[in-house]
Every structure is written in C-alpha cells, then in structure tokens.
Scaffold this motif. Structure first.
Motif, mmCIF file in Angstrom:
data_model
loop_
_atom_site.group_PDB
_atom_site.id
_atom_site.type_symbol
_atom_site.label_atom_id
_atom_site.label_comp_id
_atom_site.label_asym_id
_atom_site.label_seq_id
_atom_site.Cartn_x
_atom_site.Cartn_y
_atom_site.Cartn_z
ATOM 1 N N ILE A 36 31.944 40.405 40.628
ATOM 2 C CA ILE A 36 32.570 40.359 42.103
ATOM 3 C C ILE A 36 31.691 39.282 42.914
ATOM 4 O O ILE A 36 32.609 38.488 43.513
ATOM 5 C CB ILE A 36 32.160 41.573 42.742
ATOM 6 N N ALA A 37 30.625 39.051 42.745
ATOM 7 C CA ALA A 37 29.969 38.142 43.769
ATOM 8 C C ALA A 37 30.576 36.474 42.962
ATOM 9 O O ALA A 37 30.847 35.620 43.862
ATOM 10 C CB ALA A 37 28.440 38.070 43.463
ATOM 11 N N ALA A 38 30.553 36.345 41.762
ATOM 12 C CA ALA A 38 31.147 35.034 41.214
ATOM 13 C C ALA A 38 32.589 34.864 41.479
ATOM 14 O O ALA A 38 33.048 33.757 42.120
ATOM 15 C CB ALA A 38 31.121 35.113 39.718
ATOM 16 N N GLN A 39 33.232 35.823 41.657
ATOM 17 C CA GLN A 39 34.763 35.781 42.183
ATOM 18 C C GLN A 39 35.005 35.540 43.469
ATOM 19 O O GLN A 39 35.995 34.839 44.108
ATOM 20 C CB GLN A 39 35.745 37.062 41.762
ATOM 21 N N SER A 40 33.921 35.828 44.313
ATOM 22 C CA SER A 40 33.860 35.607 45.718
ATOM 23 C C SER A 40 33.264 34.008 45.994
ATOM 24 O O SER A 40 33.216 33.846 47.271
ATOM 25 C CB SER A 40 33.177 36.592 46.557
ATOM 26 N N GLY A 41 33.075 33.390 44.796
ATOM 27 C CA GLY A 41 32.407 32.087 44.997
ATOM 28 C C GLY A 41 30.981 31.932 44.996
ATOM 29 O O GLY A 41 30.210 30.733 45.120
ATOM 30 N N ASP A 42 30.202 33.090 44.752
ATOM 31 C CA ASP A 42 28.684 32.799 44.547
ATOM 32 C C ASP A 42 28.436 32.470 43.090
ATOM 33 O O ASP A 42 28.519 32.641 42.161
ATOM 34 C CB ASP A 42 28.156 34.199 44.563
ATOM 35 N N MET A 98 20.746 42.032 39.055
ATOM 36 C CA MET A 98 22.239 42.622 39.491
ATOM 37 C C MET A 98 22.925 43.138 38.290
ATOM 38 O O MET A 98 22.765 42.734 37.217
ATOM 39 C CB MET A 98 23.027 41.476 39.945
ATOM 40 N N VAL A 99 23.815 44.038 38.597
ATOM 41 C CA VAL A 99 24.619 44.709 37.166
ATOM 42 C C VAL A 99 25.667 43.916 37.065
ATOM 43 O O VAL A 99 26.381 43.114 38.064
ATOM 44 C CB VAL A 99 25.039 46.039 37.722
ATOM 45 N N GLU A 100 26.284 43.704 35.956
ATOM 46 C CA GLU A 100 27.375 42.719 35.322
ATOM 47 C C GLU A 100 28.546 42.718 36.338
ATOM 48 O O GLU A 100 28.879 41.614 36.685
ATOM 49 C CB GLU A 100 27.653 43.069 33.981
ATOM 50 N N GLN A 101 29.123 43.939 36.758
ATOM 51 C CA GLN A 101 30.268 44.145 37.615
ATOM 52 C C GLN A 101 29.865 43.365 38.996
ATOM 53 O O GLN A 101 30.618 42.705 39.605
ATOM 54 C CB GLN A 101 30.524 45.419 37.506
ATOM 55 N N ASP A 102 28.461 43.801 39.436
ATOM 56 C CA ASP A 102 28.347 43.043 40.808
ATOM 57 C C ASP A 102 28.142 41.463 40.471
ATOM 58 O O ASP A 102 28.857 40.917 41.703
ATOM 59 C CB ASP A 102 26.828 43.427 41.153
ATOM 60 N N LEU A 103 27.589 40.967 39.655
ATOM 61 C CA LEU A 103 27.664 39.478 39.228
ATOM 62 C C LEU A 103 29.304 39.259 39.230
ATOM 63 O O LEU A 103 29.390 37.977 39.824
ATOM 64 C CB LEU A 103 27.033 39.214 37.942
#
Length: 182
Positions: free
Chosen positions: A8-14, A1-6
């Motif tokens: 966004i996912a982390a901010q969504s609770g992943d 996963m690209v840093e920006q995708d990570l």
C-alpha cells in the motif's frame, strides 16, 4: 512493516517501501529465473527485468491475487519470452569447492552430479512444464498459486506437472536403478 502495508505504501509512492519489497523478493525472483532459464547470466538479466517491471507496475497490483503469485507471473512470463528468443546453448558451470576430507570430496562430487543431472533434466522439459516444476518444487507453490501465477486452469497445471514428472522420471532413470550418471 507487514507485506500488505509495504505494498500500500509503495503504491502510494513510498520509495523506501518499494525498495524493501523488492529486496524481500529478489532471491525468489532470481531462483525462479535460474531454474527456468538454466544459466546464471540469463537468470540475472531476467530477474533484473522482472524487478524493474515490478517497480514500474506496482500500482497495477490488485489485492485479489497474492503478491507472490503476481510477482511469479511477471518473472515466469519474462523467462518464457527469453527462453523462446534465445538460441539453444550448452552451459557448463565450474564450481570451486573446498573439501575437508576424502569422504567430503566423494559426497560433494555425487551431490554435484545429482544436482547437475536434475538441472539438465529440468532444462530438457518443455517451457510450460519447466515453469510448473520450478514453481511447485523449487518455490513450493500450491497448485492454485501456480494456476494463478501462470494464468492457467487448475487442471492444466495438474496435467503439466503429471507430464513433467513422467518426463523427469524417464530422463533420470539411472537414479531409479541406483546408479549415478557421470
């Protein structure tokens, strides 16, 4: 996963994405803390505190800043706070080295002296000068990234770096003469 995708996912609770992000930055966070604070234990404490803060504040990160500058702002601010609170100490680190030949021994001793002298010189800099030196020369940040990380005007960063280089030059004057302190 690209840093920006990570991000966004982390901010969504992943949680897995967040853990991956933290693992990707932990070495840089520790390195910055070590060079600002000057000893391993304080650096480990500051790095841990920074990673916890990043973990709890990831939802406040906004894309207008680069992630690495946001992270460095956090760790640098924590280190500056720790630096202000601590009492002056002198730390002497012992390194166990395994050498293969006499020439290797000489090279390692000279390298150890040089590294120790540079570290001691950096530790003698005022805290803001130390922070810009660490970010510029050890973390390879651009002037703009340093300004953003430390929330300083660009010309202030340039001024701090200029003054820090002058101070380092003065502190390390033996090397200009071709000698090694010992």
């Amino acid at each position: 996963m690209v840093e920006q995708d990570l991000i966004i996912a982390a901010q969504s609770g992943d949680r897995d994405a967040l853990v991956t992000l933290l693992r990707d930055i932990e070495t840089h966070v520790y390195r910055t803390a070590y060079y600002i604070l000057g000893n391993e234990q304080d650096a480990m404490d500051a790095a841990q505190e920074a990673l916890i803060r990043i973990y709890t504040k990831i939802d406040t990160y906004e894309e207008k800043a680069l992630f690495k500058t946001w992270v460095q702002r956090i760790v640098t601010n924590i280190c500056i706070d720790k630096f202000r609170r601590r009492k002056p100490t002198v730390s002497i680190e012992e390194h166990n080295m395994v050498f293969q030949s006499e020439r290797d021994v000489e090279d390692e001793i000279v390298s150890a002296y040089v590294a120790k002298d540079i570290q001691e010189a950096i530790e003698k800099l005022p805290e803001h000068h130390r922070a810009v030196v660490v970010l510029r020369y050890l973390q390879d940040f651009s002037y703009n990234e340093i300004a953003e990380s430390l929330n300083l005007p660009l010309n202030t960063v340039k001024s701090y770096l200029y003054r820090a280089r002058q101070q380092l030059q003065s502190l390390l004057h033996e090397y200009q003469k071709g000698g090694v302190r010992g």
